[in-house]
Design an enzyme around this catalytic site. Structure first.
Site, PDB file in Angstrom:
ATOM      1  N   CYS A 117       0.818  -1.223   0.000  1.00 37.82           N
ATOM      2  CA  CYS A 117       0.000   0.000   0.000  1.00 37.82           C
ATOM      3  C   CYS A 117       0.845   1.263   0.000  1.00 37.82           C
ATOM      4  O   CYS A 117       0.324   2.360  -0.191  1.00 37.82           O
ATOM      5  CB  CYS A 117      -0.955  -0.011   1.185  1.00 37.82           C
ATOM      6  SG  CYS A 117      -2.061  -1.407   1.093  1.00 37.82           S
ATOM      7  N   HIS A 257      -3.857   6.966   2.334  1.00 34.60           N
ATOM      8  CA  HIS A 257      -4.169   5.656   1.776  1.00 34.60           C
ATOM      9  C   HIS A 257      -5.570   5.269   2.250  1.00 34.60           C
ATOM     10  O   HIS A 257      -5.938   5.504   3.398  1.00 34.60           O
ATOM     11  CB  HIS A 257      -3.138   4.635   2.250  1.00 34.60           C
ATOM     12  CG  HIS A 257      -3.480   3.229   1.896  1.00 34.60           C
ATOM     13  ND1 HIS A 257      -3.787   2.857   0.610  1.00 34.60           N
ATOM     14  CD2 HIS A 257      -3.586   2.108   2.661  1.00 34.60           C
ATOM     15  CE1 HIS A 257      -4.063   1.560   0.596  1.00 34.60           C
ATOM     16  NE2 HIS A 257      -3.948   1.082   1.818  1.00 34.60           N
ATOM     17  N   ASN A 287     -10.262  -0.263  -1.261  1.00 35.51           N
ATOM     18  CA  ASN A 287      -8.808  -0.179  -1.136  1.00 35.51           C
ATOM     19  C   ASN A 287      -8.173  -0.691  -2.435  1.00 35.51           C
ATOM     20  O   ASN A 287      -8.193  -1.887  -2.707  1.00 35.51           O
ATOM     21  CB  ASN A 287      -8.371  -1.023   0.071  1.00 35.51           C
ATOM     22  CG  ASN A 287      -6.871  -0.965   0.306  1.00 35.51           C
ATOM     23  OD1 ASN A 287      -6.115  -0.434  -0.504  1.00 35.51           O
ATOM     24  ND2 ASN A 287      -6.445  -1.521   1.429  1.00 35.51           N
TER      25      ASN A 287
HETATM   26  O1  UT7 Z   1      -4.235  -1.527   3.114  1.00 41.25           O
HETATM   27  C1  UT7 Z   1      -3.385  -2.425   3.734  1.00 41.25           C
HETATM   28  C2  UT7 Z   1      -3.455  -2.327   5.213  1.00 41.25           C
HETATM   29  N1  UT7 Z   1      -4.697  -2.887   5.686  1.00 41.25           N
HETATM   30  C3  UT7 Z   1      -5.405  -2.270   6.614  1.00 41.25           C
HETATM   31  O2  UT7 Z   1      -5.043  -1.193   7.025  1.00 41.25           O
HETATM   32  C4  UT7 Z   1      -6.624  -2.988   7.159  1.00 41.25           C
HETATM   33  C5  UT7 Z   1      -6.666  -2.859   8.650  1.00 41.25           C
HETATM   34  N2  UT7 Z   1      -7.754  -3.607   9.263  1.00 41.25           N
HETATM   35  C6  UT7 Z   1      -9.056  -3.274   9.136  1.00 41.25           C
HETATM   36  O3  UT7 Z   1      -9.378  -2.336   8.455  1.00 41.25           O
HETATM   37  C7  UT7 Z   1     -10.061  -4.021   9.952  1.00 41.25           C
HETATM   38  O4  UT7 Z   1      -9.390  -4.842  10.892  1.00 41.25           O
HETATM   39  C8  UT7 Z   1     -11.041  -4.903   9.114  1.00 41.25           C
HETATM   40  C9  UT7 Z   1     -11.973  -3.998   8.338  1.00 41.25           C
HETATM   41  C10 UT7 Z   1     -10.253  -5.785   8.170  1.00 41.25           C
HETATM   42  C11 UT7 Z   1     -11.890  -5.757  10.042  1.00 41.25           C
HETATM   43  O5  UT7 Z   1     -12.607  -4.941  10.953  1.00 41.25           O
HETATM   44  P1  UT7 Z   1     -12.552  -5.212  12.524  1.00 41.25           P
HETATM   45  O6  UT7 Z   1     -13.399  -4.209  13.141  1.00 41.25           O
HETATM   46  O7  UT7 Z   1     -11.111  -5.262  12.936  1.00 41.25           O
HETATM   47  O8  UT7 Z   1     -13.233  -6.624  12.618  1.00 41.25           O
HETATM   48  P2  UT7 Z   1     -12.654  -7.983  13.242  1.00 41.25           P
HETATM   49  O9  UT7 Z   1     -11.668  -8.593  12.326  1.00 41.25           O
HETATM   50  O10 UT7 Z   1     -12.247  -7.730  14.661  1.00 41.25           O
HETATM   51  O11 UT7 Z   1     -13.955  -8.872  13.265  1.00 41.25           O
HETATM   52  C12 UT7 Z   1     -15.061  -8.570  14.130  1.00 41.25           C
HETATM   53  C13 UT7 Z   1     -16.156  -9.579  13.882  1.00 41.25           C
HETATM   54  C14 UT7 Z   1     -15.668 -11.027  13.893  1.00 41.25           C
HETATM   55  O12 UT7 Z   1     -16.703 -11.801  14.432  1.00 41.25           O
HETATM   56  P3  UT7 Z   1     -16.662 -12.272  15.972  1.00 41.25           P
HETATM   57  O13 UT7 Z   1     -15.393 -13.086  16.095  1.00 41.25           O
HETATM   58  O14 UT7 Z   1     -16.636 -11.015  16.786  1.00 41.25           O
HETATM   59  O15 UT7 Z   1     -17.910 -13.069  16.110  1.00 41.25           O
HETATM   60  C15 UT7 Z   1     -15.508 -11.352  12.443  1.00 41.25           C
HETATM   61  O16 UT7 Z   1     -15.655 -12.742  12.185  1.00 41.25           O
HETATM   62  O17 UT7 Z   1     -16.694  -9.362  12.569  1.00 41.25           O
HETATM   63  C16 UT7 Z   1     -16.662 -10.596  11.828  1.00 41.25           C
HETATM   64  N3  UT7 Z   1     -16.456 -10.258  10.432  1.00 41.25           N
HETATM   65  C17 UT7 Z   1     -17.464  -9.958   9.614  1.00 41.25           C
HETATM   66  N4  UT7 Z   1     -18.802  -9.878   9.805  1.00 41.25           N
HETATM   67  C18 UT7 Z   1     -19.554  -9.531   8.745  1.00 41.25           C
HETATM   68  C19 UT7 Z   1     -15.294 -10.195   9.747  1.00 41.25           C
HETATM   69  N5  UT7 Z   1     -15.545  -9.852   8.479  1.00 41.25           N
HETATM   70  C20 UT7 Z   1     -16.877  -9.700   8.364  1.00 41.25           C
HETATM   71  C21 UT7 Z   1     -17.720  -9.346   7.306  1.00 41.25           C
HETATM   72  N6  UT7 Z   1     -19.040  -9.257   7.543  1.00 41.25           N
HETATM   73  N7  UT7 Z   1     -17.252  -9.057   6.069  1.00 41.25           N
END
Ligand code: UT7
Length: 330
Positions: A117, A257, A287
């Site tokens: 990125c 970004h 992204n």
């Molecule tokens: O560009 C390169 C660098 N990348 C980044 O900067 C990305 C950085 N990370 C993020 O932006 C975020 O971590 C994400 C958007 C990828 C994920 O968001 P989050 O708020 O960190 O969610 P999480 O991974 O902690 O997941 C929370 C919950 C989980 O369920 P449980 O375990 O709490 O029951 C996931 O399984 O949300 C669930 N989940 C989803 N639910 C519905 C994960 N993906 C999805 C989804 N739809 N697409």
């Protein structure tokens, strides 16, 4: 005293494919919903490149041709093309090499630069150094990725994030103090455990096993990446301001970004910038990895005034991160 040569951005081009992938479309592919995607990431839709013969170089070609048209130059006048990308058409020859042929940049050399990125920021600093050396007069810097080629559309934690696109800038020398003024770029390879592609390189060449294990897709642990991104993108942007004796008030726009709207907001808050001073297009493009920053410049170009100070900031796989100070105009 003669003022030193800096690399001014003298034209911007961009391209995103026509095909949309909306949150509603993703609801049909994986267990997700529009509300979750919008509140956690800020994304509503992304553009996806379709077509069996289409690759990253084909995203770059219209962006570069647009830039040449705007500047009134022939592609044969380009000296060098630097392409930031993690999705080259092939491992070799380089995407830059293929683009030179496709756009008719018959007098140019070029190379791909892999910094995930941060691909555009690393490439911009590299391209600017080529101009500052006095040796090159027209350097095109492109950030481009066909992320749909490395996304696993059965993995709901990554497939909702990414889109395809390309943005390009033309760098030319000036002695009027415009262009790329300063840059702080960082790298920490220990971050690779959280964000990488497992196979396809020399460590783990492609095999039936790597394909069966889905090892040619993006692997991301969202939460740790998020935590590093929030602090490091804000830290480096603040460091850049301090080093140049600037505050948020001096900055016309933050060009961040576009990985997650919440990361963008955190960086803007640390710099003391209100939302109207932040370029945000993540809702429509998602992204696009190396393309996010130049696509913002492309979409905001009409609103930029000569002399505006911009901070370009990114964080991504590696980890790589950084911030660049640009004075708009030439
Ligand atoms: O560009 C390169 C660098 N990348 C980044 O900067 C990305 C950085 N990370 C993020 O932006 C975020 O971590 C994400 C958007 C990828 C994920 O968001 P989050 O708020 O960190 O969610 P999480 O991974 O902690 O997941 C929370 C919950 C989980 O369920 P449980 O375990 O709490 O029951 C996931 O399984 O949300 C669930 N989940 C989803 N639910 C519905 C994960 N993906 C999805 C989804 N739809 N697409």
């Amino acid at each position: 005293m003669t003022q030193k040569i800096t690399a001014a951005i003298t034209a911007v081009g961009g391209y995103v494919p026509e095909d949309l992938l909306t949150n509603a479309d993703l609801e049909k592919l994986v267990d997700t919903n529009d509300e979750w995607i919008r509140t956690r990431t800020g994304i509503s839709e992304r553009r996806i490149q379709k077509g069996i013969d289409q690759a990253t170089s084909d995203l770059c070609v219209p962006a570069i041709l647009e830039l040449c048209k705007k500047r009134g130059i022939d592609p044969a006048e380009i000296d060098c093309i630097v392409v930031g990308t993690v999705t080259p058409d092939m491992l070799f020859p380089s995407t830059a090499n293929l683009i030179c042929e496709k756009v008719g940049a018959v007098n140019a050399w070029g190379f791909d630069l892999l910094a995930a990125c941060c691909g555009f920021l690393y490439s911009l600093t590299t391209g600017a150094a080529l101009i500052e050396s006095g040796r090159y007069k027209k350097v095109v810097v492109v950030g481009a990725d066909k992320m749909s080629s490395i996304v696993d559309y059965s993995d709901r934690s990554t497939c909702i994030l990414f889109g395809d696109g390309a943005g390009a800038v033309l760098l030319e020398p000036t002695k009027n103090g415009f262009g790329v003024l300063d840059s702080i770029l960082k790298s920490d390879g220990s971050g690779k455990i959280h964000l990488h592609m497992k196979a396809g390189g020399s460590l783990r060449p492609p095999s039936y096993e790597t394909v069966a294990n889905k090892e040619h897709f993006i692997y991301q642990e969202g939460q740790p990446v998020y935590k590093f991104a929030v602090t490091r993108m804000a830290d480096v942007s603040e460091e850049l301001l301090k080093r140049n004796n600037l505050t948020g008030e001096d900055i016309a726009f933050l060009v961040p970004h576009q990985a997650n709207k919440r990361i963008i907001d955190a960086t803007a808050n640390r710099m003391g910038l209100s939302e109207d001073k932040v370029m945000i297009n993540i809702q429509h493009l998602g992204n696009t990895t190396a393309a996010t920053i130049p696509l913002c410049l492309w979409q905001w170009e009409d609103r930029l005034k000569s002399g505006d100070l911009l901070v370009l900031a990114a964080f991504g796989g590696g980890f790589t991160w950084g911030a660049t100070l640009v004075k708009w105009g030439n």
